[in-house]
Design a protein around this motif. Structure first.
Motif, PDB file in Angstrom:
ATOM      1  N   LEU A   1       0.825  -1.207   0.000  1.00 31.36           N
ATOM      2  CA  LEU A   1       0.000   0.000   0.000  1.00 31.36           C
ATOM      3  C   LEU A   1       0.862   1.261   0.000  1.00 31.36           C
ATOM      4  CD1 LEU A   1      -2.617  -1.307   2.556  1.00 31.36           C
ATOM      5  CD2 LEU A   1      -3.179  -0.526   0.238  1.00 31.36           C
TER       6      LEU A   1
ATOM      7  N   ARG B   1       1.240   4.443  -2.799  1.00 33.11           N
ATOM      8  CA  ARG B   1       0.955   5.773  -2.248  1.00 33.11           C
ATOM      9  C   ARG B   1      -0.414   5.842  -1.580  1.00 33.11           C
ATOM     10  NH1 ARG B   1       2.972   7.517  -7.499  1.00 33.11           N
ATOM     11  NH2 ARG B   1       5.204   7.839  -7.380  1.00 33.11           N
ATOM     12  N   HIS B   2      -0.881   4.720  -1.054  1.00 35.88           N
ATOM     13  CA  HIS B   2      -2.088   4.704  -0.223  1.00 35.88           C
ATOM     14  C   HIS B   2      -1.608   4.826   1.227  1.00 35.88           C
ATOM     15  CE1 HIS B   2      -4.533   2.275  -3.465  1.00 35.88           C
ATOM     16  NE2 HIS B   2      -3.970   3.372  -3.936  1.00 35.88           N
ATOM     17  N   TYR B   3      -1.139   6.008   1.580  1.00 38.47           N
ATOM     18  CA  TYR B   3      -0.386   6.145   2.824  1.00 38.47           C
ATOM     19  C   TYR B   3      -1.234   5.933   4.067  1.00 38.47           C
ATOM     20  CZ  TYR B   3       3.279   7.908  -0.195  1.00 38.47           C
ATOM     21  OH  TYR B   3       4.223   8.030  -1.176  1.00 38.47           O
ATOM     22  N   GLN B   4      -2.459   6.424   4.076  1.00 35.26           N
ATOM     23  CA  GLN B   4      -3.289   6.260   5.255  1.00 35.26           C
ATOM     24  C   GLN B   4      -3.603   4.792   5.498  1.00 35.26           C
ATOM     25  OE1 GLN B   4      -4.375   8.778   7.557  1.00 35.26           O
ATOM     26  NE2 GLN B   4      -4.589   6.823   8.614  1.00 35.26           N
ATOM     27  N   GLU B   5      -3.970   4.073   4.450  1.00 34.79           N
ATOM     28  CA  GLU B   5      -4.265   2.646   4.605  1.00 34.79           C
ATOM     29  C   GLU B   5      -2.999   1.871   4.941  1.00 34.79           C
ATOM     30  OE1 GLU B   5      -6.591  -1.003   2.272  1.00 34.79           O
ATOM     31  OE2 GLU B   5      -6.220   0.907   1.235  1.00 34.79           O
ATOM     32  N   SER B   6      -1.875   2.285   4.380  1.00 33.15           N
ATOM     33  CA  SER B   6      -0.602   1.651   4.709  1.00 33.15           C
ATOM     34  C   SER B   6      -0.269   1.833   6.186  1.00 33.15           C
ATOM     35  CB  SER B   6       0.515   2.236   3.850  1.00 33.15           C
ATOM     36  OG  SER B   6       1.777   1.771   4.266  1.00 33.15           O
TER      37      SER B   6
ATOM     38  N   ASP C   1      -1.306  12.045  -3.837  1.00 33.97           N
ATOM     39  CA  ASP C   1      -2.147  11.025  -4.467  1.00 33.97           C
ATOM     40  C   ASP C   1      -3.114  10.424  -3.452  1.00 33.97           C
ATOM     41  OD1 ASP C   1      -0.910  11.444  -6.853  1.00 33.97           O
ATOM     42  OD2 ASP C   1       0.067   9.498  -6.977  1.00 33.97           O
ATOM     43  N   ASP C   2      -2.775  10.517  -2.181  1.00 37.46           N
ATOM     44  CA  ASP C   2      -3.626  10.011  -1.098  1.00 37.46           C
ATOM     45  C   ASP C   2      -4.522  11.151  -0.619  1.00 37.46           C
ATOM     46  OD1 ASP C   2      -4.596   9.294   1.539  1.00 37.46           O
ATOM     47  OD2 ASP C   2      -3.099   7.705   1.578  1.00 37.46           O
TER      48      ASP C   2
END
Length: 545
Positions: free
Chosen positions: A81, A85-90, A395-396
Motif C-alpha cells: 500500500l 501511495r495509499h499512505y493512510q491505509e498503509s 495522491d492520497d
C-alpha cells in the motif's frame, strides 16, 4: 487426508512451482485456493514480483481479512500500500501489525517511512527510534533515522553530526592497510547505491564523464540494478563496472583492493542501498564523500574528505564535519539537465493577473515553520494570489486533506491552494508553467527541485540554514549569479518573493532568459567542473595518498 492437510499440500506445491521459476503455474494453483488465507498472501507477493501492484493489494486485503491476527500479513500489505501511495491505509496496516507484534522492528521502521512520506516527520522520528531500540544493529533504520533528522527544525547540525558519529562507530573495521601506488593514471572508485537519473545521476554524471581519461580511470561499484541513459553514459567512460548487490562488504572491499583503487568516492551516504560498510573497511588509501545524494558528512574516521563548496560549508563558519572539506570553486555539483525538457512556458501572471507561488519539494520538507512563513507571505501578497504545491504524497486524499488543514492554521484558505500529486517527469517539469516564483524550504533546502525550477524559468527564493543540507539552493543561486534571491532572514524571504512578482514584465523577462543563463553558468558546465574536480582529487591525493 483432511481438508486442512490438502490445502497445506497444495500450498506447498504452489510454492515449489514458484521456487522453480514456474510463476504462472504457481499463481494459477494459488488462485484455485481461493478463501485460504496463506494462498492469498503468497499470491500477493508473486503479483508484486510481476509488477501488478493493484492486483497484489487486492490479494493482501483478502489475506488480512482471512488472517487478521498475523502481523506479517499486515506488514506485507502495508508495504504494498505504501508503494502504491495509499499512505493512510498503509499506516493502518503497519499499526495492525504492531498491535499484534509490538516488538516488530521492521514494522516500526516502515511505519516511520510511511509517516515521513506524509510529512509527519516528528512521528517518523519516534518510529525510527523505536525500531532501533528493539534492534540496535538495524542499519537501514539507522540511516533512515539519520536522514529524517535533516527534516526536523529542532535538530541542529551538531546533533546530526553527533548521531552520525555514533552510528559510524558500529561499522566493522579492517586491519588491512591499503598502500599508495606508483605514478600512473589515478584509479577512481565510485561506490554507488544506484547509477541512474536521480540526484546522483543528475549531479555527478556531467563531471565524471568529462574527466580526462589520460589522468583518471573510473571504476564503478553499483549496489542496485536498473539501467537508463545515465547508466549507459557512465558505462561508456568506465574502465570497469561491478554490480555488488549480492556481495558482502568484505567481498566488495576485496574487489576494490584488487582493482588497485587510489581514491574511493562514496556517492550514496545514508540513502537507501548505501554501502557505507565498505567505506569503513578502508579499501583505498584516500576516501571521499561526495554529497550528491546524501547532503551531509558521514562522521566516519575512514572517510578523509568531503567534496563541497564555500557556500555549503563556509570556511569562516563550517558545519561540524569529521571530513576535511575539499572546496570546489563554484557549486559542489554539476547539473546535467534532461534532454527532453519541455519549453519554458509564458509567465502565468501575464494571463491571470495575480501571482502564483509554488513548491515542488517533498512533503517531509514542508514543516510548520515553513508553512508559517508562507502564511506570512500570502497575507501580504496581492489579492487572488495562489499557492501551488506538488508532492507525490498528494495522491492520497487523506494526505491532501491533512495538508490543507495545516495550511488553514496559517490562514491560507483551501480556495487559495492548488495541490498536485505524482507526475511523470516531463509532466512535472511542465507543471512549473503554473508557477511564477518557487519558494524554497528549510532546514533542508531543495537541490534537484531548485535546478529544475530554474531550468523551467522560475526564480527560487531561498533562506539558507546552517547545515550543508540547508544551503544547496544558495550554492546554485550563487553560481548562477543571483545572490539577490538568497534571503538573510524570514522577513527578507517574504520581501524578495514579493519584489519578484511586483513587476510582471520584468519577471517575464527573467523567466524567458533563465534557462539559457543556467545552461551557460558554472552549474551546468561539465567540462569546467571536471577540471576543478580533477584538481580537487589530485589535491586530496597529495595530502593523504
Amino acid at each position: 487426508m483432511s481438508d486442512s492437510q490438502d490445502l497445506a499440500n497444495r500450498l506447498a506445491q504452489a510454492n515449489r512451482l514458484a521456487d522453480e521459476g514456474r510463476v504462472p503455474e504457481a499463481m494459477a494453483e494459488l488462485r484455485r485456493l481461493a478463501g485460504f488465507g496463506p494462498a492469498h498472501a503468497n499470491l500477493a507477493l508473486l503479483l508484486e514480483q510481476q509488477r501488478d501492484l493493484l492486483g497484489a493489494i487486492g490479494e493482501h486485503r483478502k489475506a488480512c481479512a482471512l488472517m487478521p491476527d498475523h502481523a506479517q500479513v499486515w506488514f506485507n500489505a502495508g508495504t504494498a500500500l505504501e508503494h502504491a501511495r495509499h499512505y493512510q491505509e498503509s499506516e493502518t496496516a503497519y499499526r495492525h501489525a504492531l498491535s499484534r507484534h509490538p516488538q516488530f522492528a521492521e514494522a516500526w521502521h516502515n511505519l516511520g517511512n510511511c509517516l515521513q512520506e506524509q510529512g509527519r516527520v516528528l512521528e517518523a522520528d519516534q518510529a525510527f527510534q523505536k525500531a532501533l531500540e528493539l534492534k540496535p544493529d538495524f542499519w537501514e533504520a539507522r540511516s533512515s533515522h539519520l536522514m529524517n533528522l535533516h527534516y526536523l527544525s529542532s535538530a541542529s547540525p551538531q546533533s546530526i553530526f553527533e548521531t552520525a558519529r555514533a552510528y559510524a562507530k558500529h561499522f566493522e573495521r579492517s586491519e588491512k592497510k591499503t598502500l599508495a601506488t606508483a605514478e600512473r593514471p589515478k584509479k577512481i572508485g565510485l561506490l554507488c547505491a544506484y547509477a541512474r537519473s536521480h540526484p546522483m545521476g543528475y549531479l555527478a554524471e556531467a563531471g565524471l564523464t568529462h574527466l580526462d581519461p589520460q589522468r583518471f580511470q573510473l571504476y564503478f561499484y553499483v549496489n542496485e540494478g536498473g539501467e537508463d541513459g545515465t547508466a549507459q553514459r557512465l558505462k561508456s567512460c568506465a574502465s570497469a563496472w561491478h554490480s555488488i548487490g549480492a556481495l558482502s562488504d568484505q567481498a566488495v572491499a576485496g574487489q576494490i583492493r584488487a582493482d588497485g583503487i587510489d581514491i574511493l568516492i562514496d556517492l550514496a551516504g545514508h540513502t537507501r542501498g548505501h554501502r557505507l560498510g565498505v567505506m569503513a573497511l578502508k579499501p583505498a588509501p584516500v576516501q571521499i564523500h561526495w554529497g550528491v545524494a546524501y547532503w551531509n558528512g558521514l562522521g566516519m574516521d575512514e572517510v578523509d574528505f568531503i567534496l563541497t563548496d564555500r557556500i555549503e560549508a563556509p570556511p569562516a563558519n563550517p558545519p561540524p564535519l569529521s571530513e576535511i572539506p575539499l572546496y570546489l570553486p563554484h557549486s559542489f555539483a554539476c547539473y546535467r539537465p534532461p534532454d527532453d525538457a519541455p519549453p519554458v512556458s509564458p509567465l502565468p501572471m501575464l494571463k491571470g493577473g495575480a501571482p502564483s507561488f509554488g513548491s515542488f519539494n517533498r512533503l517531509a520538507k514542508l514543516n510548520d515553520e515553513v508553512l508559517a512563513l508562507w502564511g506570512g507571505l500570502m497575507a501580504k501578497a496581492p489579492d487572488g494570489s495562489r499557492l501551488v504545491v506538488q508532492a507525490h504524497a498528494f495522491d492520497d486524499a487523506s494526505v491532501r486533506q491533512r495538508f490543507l488543514e495545516r495550511l488553514s492554521l496559517q490562514k491560507i484558505a483551501p480556495n487559495q491552494v492548488d495541490l498536485i500529486g505524482a507526475l511523470k517527469h516531463d509532466d512535472l517539469l511542465a507543471a512549473y508553467g503554473q508557477v511564477d516564483v518557487v519558494l524554497d524550504c528549510f532546514p533542508w533546502s531543495g537541490s534537484i527541485v531548485t535546478l529544475e525550477a530554474l531550468l523551467m524559468g522560475a526564480p527560487v527564493v531561498t533562506l539558507p540554514h546552517p547545515s550543508i543540507a540547508g544551503r544547496h539552493s544558495a550554492s546554485f543561486l550563487s553560481s548562477l549569479g543571483e545572490p539577490g534571491w538568497i534571503a538573510a532572514d524570514e522577513e527578507d524571504y517574504i520581501a524578495k518573493a514579493l519584489e519578484l512578482v511586483s513587476d510582471p514584465h520584468r519577471l517575464a523577462t527573467i523567466r524567458a532568459g533563465l534557462r539559457a543563463r543556467l545552461l551557460a553558468s558554472p552549474v551546468c558546465d561539465g567540462a569546467k567542473f571536471a577540471k576543478d574536480l580533477e584538481e580537487a582529487l589530485l589535491g586530496a591525493w597529495l595530502k593523504r595518498g
